[in-house]
Every structure is written in structure tokens, then in C-alpha cells.
Design a protein around this motif. Structure first.
Motif, PDB file in Angstrom:
ATOM      1  N   LEU A  61      -9.732  31.180 -36.528  1.00  0.00           N
ATOM      2  CA  LEU A  61      -9.068  30.870 -37.847  1.00  0.00           C
ATOM      3  C   LEU A  61      -7.888  31.960 -38.219  1.00  0.00           C
ATOM      4  O   LEU A  61      -6.630  31.232 -38.642  1.00  0.00           O
ATOM      5  CB  LEU A  61     -10.125  31.181 -38.917  1.00  0.00           C
ATOM      6  CG  LEU A  61      -9.912  30.804 -40.425  1.00  0.00           C
ATOM      7  CD1 LEU A  61      -9.736  29.267 -40.566  1.00  0.00           C
ATOM      8  CD2 LEU A  61     -10.975  31.203 -41.358  1.00  0.00           C
ATOM      9  N   PHE A  65      -3.666  30.873 -38.773  1.00  0.00           N
ATOM     10  CA  PHE A  65      -2.943  31.345 -39.854  1.00  0.00           C
ATOM     11  C   PHE A  65      -1.688  32.162 -39.359  1.00  0.00           C
ATOM     12  O   PHE A  65      -0.792  32.170 -40.006  1.00  0.00           O
ATOM     13  CB  PHE A  65      -3.831  32.504 -40.713  1.00  0.00           C
ATOM     14  CG  PHE A  65      -4.573  31.614 -41.551  1.00  0.00           C
ATOM     15  CD1 PHE A  65      -4.371  30.656 -42.436  1.00  0.00           C
ATOM     16  CD2 PHE A  65      -5.885  32.451 -41.720  1.00  0.00           C
ATOM     17  CE1 PHE A  65      -5.403  30.178 -43.231  1.00  0.00           C
ATOM     18  CE2 PHE A  65      -6.860  31.745 -42.640  1.00  0.00           C
ATOM     19  CZ  PHE A  65      -6.552  30.761 -43.216  1.00  0.00           C
ATOM     20  N   HIS A  75      -4.093  20.497 -36.431  1.00  0.00           N
ATOM     21  CA  HIS A  75      -4.554  21.770 -37.289  1.00  0.00           C
ATOM     22  C   HIS A  75      -3.080  22.231 -37.590  1.00  0.00           C
ATOM     23  O   HIS A  75      -3.285  23.101 -38.731  1.00  0.00           O
ATOM     24  CB  HIS A  75      -5.427  22.645 -36.401  1.00  0.00           C
ATOM     25  CG  HIS A  75      -6.662  22.191 -36.080  1.00  0.00           C
ATOM     26  ND1 HIS A  75      -7.605  22.945 -35.088  1.00  0.00           N
ATOM     27  CD2 HIS A  75      -7.376  21.042 -36.339  1.00  0.00           C
ATOM     28  CE1 HIS A  75      -8.618  22.224 -34.945  1.00  0.00           C
ATOM     29  NE2 HIS A  75      -8.477  21.071 -36.064  1.00  0.00           N
ATOM     30  N   ASP A  78      -2.764  21.519 -41.359  1.00  0.00           N
ATOM     31  CA  ASP A  78      -3.657  22.178 -41.990  1.00  0.00           C
ATOM     32  C   ASP A  78      -3.408  23.623 -42.263  1.00  0.00           C
ATOM     33  O   ASP A  78      -3.408  24.127 -43.427  1.00  0.00           O
ATOM     34  CB  ASP A  78      -5.137  22.006 -41.559  1.00  0.00           C
ATOM     35  CG  ASP A  78      -5.479  20.673 -41.175  1.00  0.00           C
ATOM     36  OD1 ASP A  78      -5.123  19.777 -42.124  1.00  0.00           O
ATOM     37  OD2 ASP A  78      -6.444  20.339 -40.592  1.00  0.00           O
ATOM     38  N   TYR A  79      -3.036  24.136 -41.133  1.00  0.00           N
ATOM     39  CA  TYR A  79      -2.652  25.506 -41.451  1.00  0.00           C
ATOM     40  C   TYR A  79      -1.475  25.892 -42.149  1.00  0.00           C
ATOM     41  O   TYR A  79      -1.336  26.892 -43.036  1.00  0.00           O
ATOM     42  CB  TYR A  79      -2.658  26.407 -39.979  1.00  0.00           C
ATOM     43  CG  TYR A  79      -4.059  26.677 -39.349  1.00  0.00           C
ATOM     44  CD1 TYR A  79      -5.008  27.362 -39.739  1.00  0.00           C
ATOM     45  CD2 TYR A  79      -4.187  26.139 -37.994  1.00  0.00           C
ATOM     46  CE1 TYR A  79      -6.133  27.562 -39.356  1.00  0.00           C
ATOM     47  CE2 TYR A  79      -5.538  26.255 -37.466  1.00  0.00           C
ATOM     48  CZ  TYR A  79      -6.363  27.089 -38.013  1.00  0.00           C
ATOM     49  OH  TYR A  79      -7.757  27.371 -37.355  1.00  0.00           O
ATOM     50  N   LYS A  80      -0.451  25.445 -41.854  1.00  0.00           N
ATOM     51  CA  LYS A  80       0.961  25.009 -42.536  1.00  0.00           C
ATOM     52  C   LYS A  80       0.370  25.174 -43.956  1.00  0.00           C
ATOM     53  O   LYS A  80       1.065  25.582 -44.914  1.00  0.00           O
ATOM     54  CB  LYS A  80       1.593  23.992 -42.239  1.00  0.00           C
ATOM     55  CG  LYS A  80       3.021  24.079 -42.789  1.00  0.00           C
ATOM     56  CD  LYS A  80       3.993  23.178 -42.148  1.00  0.00           C
ATOM     57  CE  LYS A  80       5.496  23.163 -43.040  1.00  0.00           C
ATOM     58  NZ  LYS A  80       6.315  22.125 -42.441  1.00  0.00           N
ATOM     59  N   GLU A  81      -0.451  23.975 -44.457  1.00  0.00           N
ATOM     60  CA  GLU A  81      -0.849  23.878 -45.987  1.00  0.00           C
ATOM     61  C   GLU A  81      -1.588  24.977 -46.367  1.00  0.00           C
ATOM     62  O   GLU A  81      -1.372  25.310 -47.669  1.00  0.00           O
ATOM     63  CB  GLU A  81      -1.539  22.513 -45.988  1.00  0.00           C
ATOM     64  CG  GLU A  81      -1.926  21.949 -47.238  1.00  0.00           C
ATOM     65  CD  GLU A  81      -2.557  20.830 -47.084  1.00  0.00           C
ATOM     66  OE1 GLU A  81      -2.593  20.082 -48.588  1.00  0.00           O
ATOM     67  OE2 GLU A  81      -3.202  20.072 -46.453  1.00  0.00           O
ATOM     68  N   LEU A  82      -2.134  25.405 -45.652  1.00  0.00           N
ATOM     69  CA  LEU A  82      -3.258  26.886 -46.218  1.00  0.00           C
ATOM     70  C   LEU A  82      -2.048  28.036 -46.446  1.00  0.00           C
ATOM     71  O   LEU A  82      -2.198  28.626 -47.604  1.00  0.00           O
ATOM     72  CB  LEU A  82      -4.181  27.220 -45.222  1.00  0.00           C
ATOM     73  CG  LEU A  82      -5.569  26.101 -45.089  1.00  0.00           C
ATOM     74  CD1 LEU A  82      -6.252  26.601 -43.966  1.00  0.00           C
ATOM     75  CD2 LEU A  82      -6.239  26.389 -46.325  1.00  0.00           C
ATOM     76  N   ARG A  83      -1.210  28.335 -45.437  1.00  0.00           N
ATOM     77  CA  ARG A  83      -0.213  29.364 -45.530  1.00  0.00           C
ATOM     78  C   ARG A  83       0.490  29.029 -46.815  1.00  0.00           C
ATOM     79  O   ARG A  83       0.647  30.038 -47.744  1.00  0.00           O
ATOM     80  CB  ARG A  83       0.556  29.515 -44.263  1.00  0.00           C
ATOM     81  CG  ARG A  83      -0.339  30.040 -43.222  1.00  0.00           C
ATOM     82  CD  ARG A  83       0.751  30.634 -41.988  1.00  0.00           C
ATOM     83  NE  ARG A  83       1.159  29.233 -41.443  1.00  0.00           N
ATOM     84  CZ  ARG A  83       0.700  28.809 -40.411  1.00  0.00           C
ATOM     85  NH1 ARG A  83      -0.643  29.071 -39.922  1.00  0.00           N
ATOM     86  NH2 ARG A  83       1.115  27.793 -39.675  1.00  0.00           N
ATOM     87  N   GLN A  84       0.850  28.028 -46.940  1.00  0.00           N
ATOM     88  CA  GLN A  84       1.743  27.434 -48.170  1.00  0.00           C
ATOM     89  C   GLN A  84       1.058  27.699 -49.586  1.00  0.00           C
ATOM     90  O   GLN A  84       1.566  28.504 -50.396  1.00  0.00           O
ATOM     91  CB  GLN A  84       2.356  26.126 -48.043  1.00  0.00           C
ATOM     92  CG  GLN A  84       3.287  25.879 -49.273  1.00  0.00           C
ATOM     93  CD  GLN A  84       4.742  26.667 -48.838  1.00  0.00           C
ATOM     94  OE1 GLN A  84       5.119  26.712 -47.702  1.00  0.00           O
ATOM     95  NE2 GLN A  84       5.391  26.949 -49.934  1.00  0.00           N
ATOM     96  N   SER A  85      -0.141  27.410 -49.641  1.00  0.00           N
ATOM     97  CA  SER A  85      -0.846  27.574 -50.664  1.00  0.00           C
ATOM     98  C   SER A  85      -1.338  29.160 -50.834  1.00  0.00           C
ATOM     99  O   SER A  85      -0.962  29.602 -51.996  1.00  0.00           O
ATOM    100  CB  SER A  85      -2.215  26.820 -50.495  1.00  0.00           C
ATOM    101  OG  SER A  85      -3.134  27.195 -51.591  1.00  0.00           O
ATOM    102  N   ILE A  86      -1.392  29.985 -49.933  1.00  0.00           N
ATOM    103  CA  ILE A  86      -1.536  31.261 -49.927  1.00  0.00           C
ATOM    104  C   ILE A  86      -0.430  31.965 -50.380  1.00  0.00           C
ATOM    105  O   ILE A  86      -0.421  32.804 -51.324  1.00  0.00           O
ATOM    106  CB  ILE A  86      -2.387  31.935 -48.594  1.00  0.00           C
ATOM    107  CG1 ILE A  86      -3.566  31.235 -48.514  1.00  0.00           C
ATOM    108  CG2 ILE A  86      -2.161  33.483 -48.842  1.00  0.00           C
ATOM    109  CD1 ILE A  86      -4.095  31.811 -46.929  1.00  0.00           C
TER     110      ILE A  86
END
Length: 121
Positions: A61, A65, A75, A78-86
Motif C-alpha cells: 500500500l 502511495f 492501481h 486508484d493510487y493517484k486518486e487517493l493521493r489527490q484526495s489526501i
């Protein structure tokens, strides 16, 4: 002695019975030792098996990131979207931490340069 087992002498019937009694006398000690070892395995080692599994999961995981090159192709999104949200939700904290990281890196590099200057003198 036989050619198959040259180090083991042939025993008489009485010798075989005595050897068997000696071996049988070890069984309770061996059984207790086996129980202790298996108990250690279940109580001491099994924790690390689960822990190791979660560590591997966490590392995968974290790799996601850190960059887009880890994991399967879908993936990356998915990771790009998570990093952007964070980043959007914690931008001020992230910028502050990154700035502090840069200050610390500058100090480390200055100290390294100073050590190199000292070595050249």
C-alpha cells in the motif's frame, strides 16, 4: 555388524529388548519437548505470521502511495486518486511537512559539505 549399517553392531535378543526399553524411556521426555516446541510455535511465532502478512500488505500500500509504478496498471489510477484526495484534504499539513523535510535535508547536506571541506584541508 552389517554392511548396510557398519557402525551398528548386531544385538542379541536381550540387547534389543534393553535398547527398546531405553528408547521407550525417552518417549515421555520427547513428548514433553514436542509439546513445548509446538506451544512456542502457536504462542510465539503465529503472531508474527499474521503480523508479517499485514506488514507485506502495508508495504504494498505504501509503495502505491509513493509512485505510480507499483502494482497493477489499474492501481495507478486508484493510487493517484487517493493521493489527490489526501492532498486536497490535508494540503496545509503536507506543505508544512514537506518544507520541514527540505529544511532538514538542507541541514544534512550542509553538514556533509562541511565534512568534505574539512577532509580536503
Amino acid at each position: 555388524m552389517s554392511e548396510e549399517y557398519p557402525l551398528y553392531p548386531e544385538l542379541s535378543e536381550q540387547g534389543k529388548e534393553e535398547a527398546q526399553r531405553i528408547m521407550d524411556s525417552f518417549k515421555p521426555q520427547l513428548r514433553k519437548l514436542l509439546d513445548d516446541v509446538l506451544g512456542d510455535l502457536y504462542t510465539d511465532v503465529s503472531y508474527y505470521i499474521e503480523s508479517d502478512h499485514w506488514t507485506n500488505y502495508r508495504n504494498a500500500l505504501m509503495d502505491g502511495f509513493k509512485g505510480y509504478t507499483h502494482g497493477k496498471t489499474n492501481h495507478a489510477y486508484d493510487y493517484k486518486e487517493l493521493r489527490q484526495s489526501i492532498y486536497e484534504n490535508h494540503k496545509d499539513e503536507i506543505v508544512k511537512d514537506l518544507n520541514q523535510d527540505l529544511v532538514e535535508e538542507n541541514e544534512r547536506l550542509r553538514a556533509y559539505i562541511d565534512r568534505l571541506h574539512e577532509q580536503l584541508r
